[in-house]
Design a protein around this motif. Structure first.
Motif, PDB file in Angstrom:
ATOM      1  N   LEU A   1       0.823  -1.213   0.000  1.00  0.00           N
ATOM      2  CA  LEU A   1       0.000   0.000   0.000  1.00  0.00           C
ATOM      3  C   LEU A   1       0.854   1.259   0.000  1.00  0.00           C
ATOM      4  N   PHE A   2       1.924   1.267   0.790  1.00  0.00           N
ATOM      5  CA  PHE A   2       2.809   2.438   0.798  1.00  0.00           C
ATOM      6  C   PHE A   2       3.423   2.663  -0.582  1.00  0.00           C
ATOM      7  N   THR A   3       3.774   1.580  -1.260  1.00  0.00           N
ATOM      8  CA  THR A   3       4.352   1.708  -2.600  1.00  0.00           C
ATOM      9  C   THR A   3       3.316   2.201  -3.596  1.00  0.00           C
ATOM     10  N   ILE A   4       2.079   1.726  -3.468  1.00  0.00           N
ATOM     11  CA  ILE A   4       0.990   2.225  -4.317  1.00  0.00           C
ATOM     12  C   ILE A   4       0.792   3.725  -4.080  1.00  0.00           C
ATOM     13  N   MET A   5       0.848   4.139  -2.815  1.00  0.00           N
ATOM     14  CA  MET A   5       0.713   5.561  -2.490  1.00  0.00           C
ATOM     15  C   MET A   5       1.783   6.380  -3.210  1.00  0.00           C
ATOM     16  N   MET A   6       3.046   5.934  -3.127  1.00  0.00           N
ATOM     17  CA  MET A   6       4.134   6.649  -3.783  1.00  0.00           C
ATOM     18  C   MET A   6       3.956   6.657  -5.305  1.00  0.00           C
ATOM     19  N   THR A   7       3.437   5.572  -5.846  1.00  0.00           N
ATOM     20  CA  THR A   7       3.202   5.494  -7.289  1.00  0.00           C
ATOM     21  C   THR A   7       2.153   6.509  -7.721  1.00  0.00           C
TER      22      THR A   7
END
Length: 317
Positions: A37-43
Motif C-alpha cells: 500500500l505504501f508503494t501504491i501511495m508513492m506510485t
C-alpha cells in the motif's frame, strides 16, 4: 441461506483462522500488505506529481487522514490534545513537513526504486540522531553500522565529478528529517498518548503547508481529484496495517519485511514508468539494509525500544 449470509460466514471463518495464526505470521502478513500500500501511495504521487504541486498533494492527503483520525481524536478529547511538550510537538511537525515535502518531491523526479532505496537512509540516521539527542551509549559495533549505512547512501547517490543529483539530496534530506521525527517521537511517547502525537501531526502538517499549496494551486481534473483522495485513503489504510503488524509481531522479525518496498517499487517502476534501476541502487540499498538490521538486532539484544516499534515508528509515511 442467501449469498450474503454465506459470504459473512466465510469471512468470519477466515478471520478466526487468521487470528489463530502465530503473532509473527500475522504481523508478517500485515506488514507485507502495508509495504504494498505504501508503494501504491508513492506510485500515485509520482503519477499526478508531474502536474500538481507536491504541497497541494500533501494538503489533500493530510485532510483525508485528519478526517479518518477525527473520530479517535473526538473520542479521546480533551486528552487527545493535552500535552506537556508543545515545543517537541512543534519540532516534530516541522521535521515531518520537511520529510514529506522533500521525500515526495524526490519520488516525483527520481525513479521510483531509487527514491524508495534512498529513503531507507532513515535507518542510518535514526541511531546517529539517537546518539546526539537521546545520549544513547555507542560502542564500536554500532559506529561500524552507522559508517556502513553512510557508505550505502553514498553508493546510491553515486557522487561523480559532475556532482550529486539534487533530487537525490532531497531524498536524503527527507530521510534525515523522518529519522529526526522518529527520535522526537521516542521522547514524546514518554509523556504523551499516541493519539495526541497523531492528532497534532494530522492537523498541523496540513496547516503549515496550506499557504504554499494555495500559492501554487493547480485545479485538478476529476480524475486527479479522485487520485488525490485515493492517496489519502491508501495512506490511512497502510498506516493501519503497519500498526496492526507491530501489535501482532516482534519488531526484529518484521523490520526485514518492511524493506520489501524496494521490490514493489522496482516492479511498479518498470511496469508503469519503464524505469530500470541501476545496479548501484540495489548495492547501496543492500548495504544500508544490512547495517539497519544489524542495529535493530543489537537494540533488541540490549532491550532498547526499537525505532520500528509502533511508538518509535510514528506516523510519518
Amino acid at each position: 441461506m442467501d449469498g450474503t449470509g454465506r459470504f459473512g460466514e466465510t469471512s468470519a471463518g477466515l478471520t478466526k483462522r487468521f487470528q489463530a495464526l502465530p503473532g509473527n505470521l500475522r504481523g508478517a502478513a500485515w506488514i507485507i500488505v502495508a509495504t504494498i500500500l505504501f508503494t501504491i501511495m508513492m506510485t500515485l504521487i509520482k503519477l499526478i506529481g508531474t502536474r500538481l504541486p507536491v504541497a497541494e498533494i500533501l494538503v489533500v492527503r493530510q485532510s483525508v487522514m485528519f478526517l479518518a483520525a477525527l473520530p479517535l481524536i473526538i473520542r479521546g478529547f480533551p486528552g487527545s490534545l493535552t500535552t506537556r511538550r508543545p515545543l517537541l510537538h512543534a519540532g516534530r511537525i516541522l521535521f515531518a513537513v520537511i520529510a514529506m515535502f522533500c521525500g515526495f518531491t524526490a519520488v516525483v523526479h527520481l525513479p521510483l526504486a531509487d527514491a524508495t532505496a534512498i529513503a531507507f537512509a532513515k535507518s542510518f540516521f535514526i541511531p546517529l540522531f539517537a546518539i546526539v539527542i537521546l545520549k544513547e551509549a555507542v560502542g564500536p559495533r554500532r559506529w561500524g553500522a552507522i559508517i556502513c549505512g553512510f557508505i550505502g547512501v553514498m553508493v546510491m547517490l553515486n557522487p561523480t565529478g559532475a556532482g550529486i543529483d539534487g533530487y537525490g539530496l532531497l531524498a536524503v534530506a527527507g530521510a534525515a528529517s523522518a529519522a529526526l521525527v522518529m527520535v522526537i517521537i521516542r521522547l514524546l511517547s514518554r509523556s504523551d498518548l499516541a493519539i495526541t502525537i497523531l492528532a497534532y501531526q494530522t492537523v498541523f502538517v496540513g496547516v503549515l503547508l496550506t499557504p504554499l499549496a494555495i500559492w501554487q494551486w493547480v485545479w485538478p481534473t476529476w480524475t486527479e481529484f479522485g487520485l488525490l483522495v485515493a492517496i489519502g485513503l491508501v495512506s490511512v489504510t497502510a498506516q493501519s496495517c503497519n500498526i496492526q503488524a507491530f501489535r501482532a509481531g516482534e519488531a526484529t522479525v518484521l523490520a526485514a519485511l518492511d524493506y520489501a518496498r524496494l521490490l514493489w517499487a522496482t516492479i511498479l517502476g518498470i511496469l508503469i514508468f519503464s524505469e530500470i534501476p541501476a545496479m548501484r541502487t540495489f548495492i547501496g540499498a543492500g548495504i544500508v539494509i544490512a547495517a539497519a538490521l544489524y542495529t535493530i538486532h543489537r537494540e533488541a539484544r540490549r532491550g532498547q525500544r526499537l525505532a520500528r516499534s509502533p511508538a518509535g515508528r510514528g506516523y510519518t509515511n
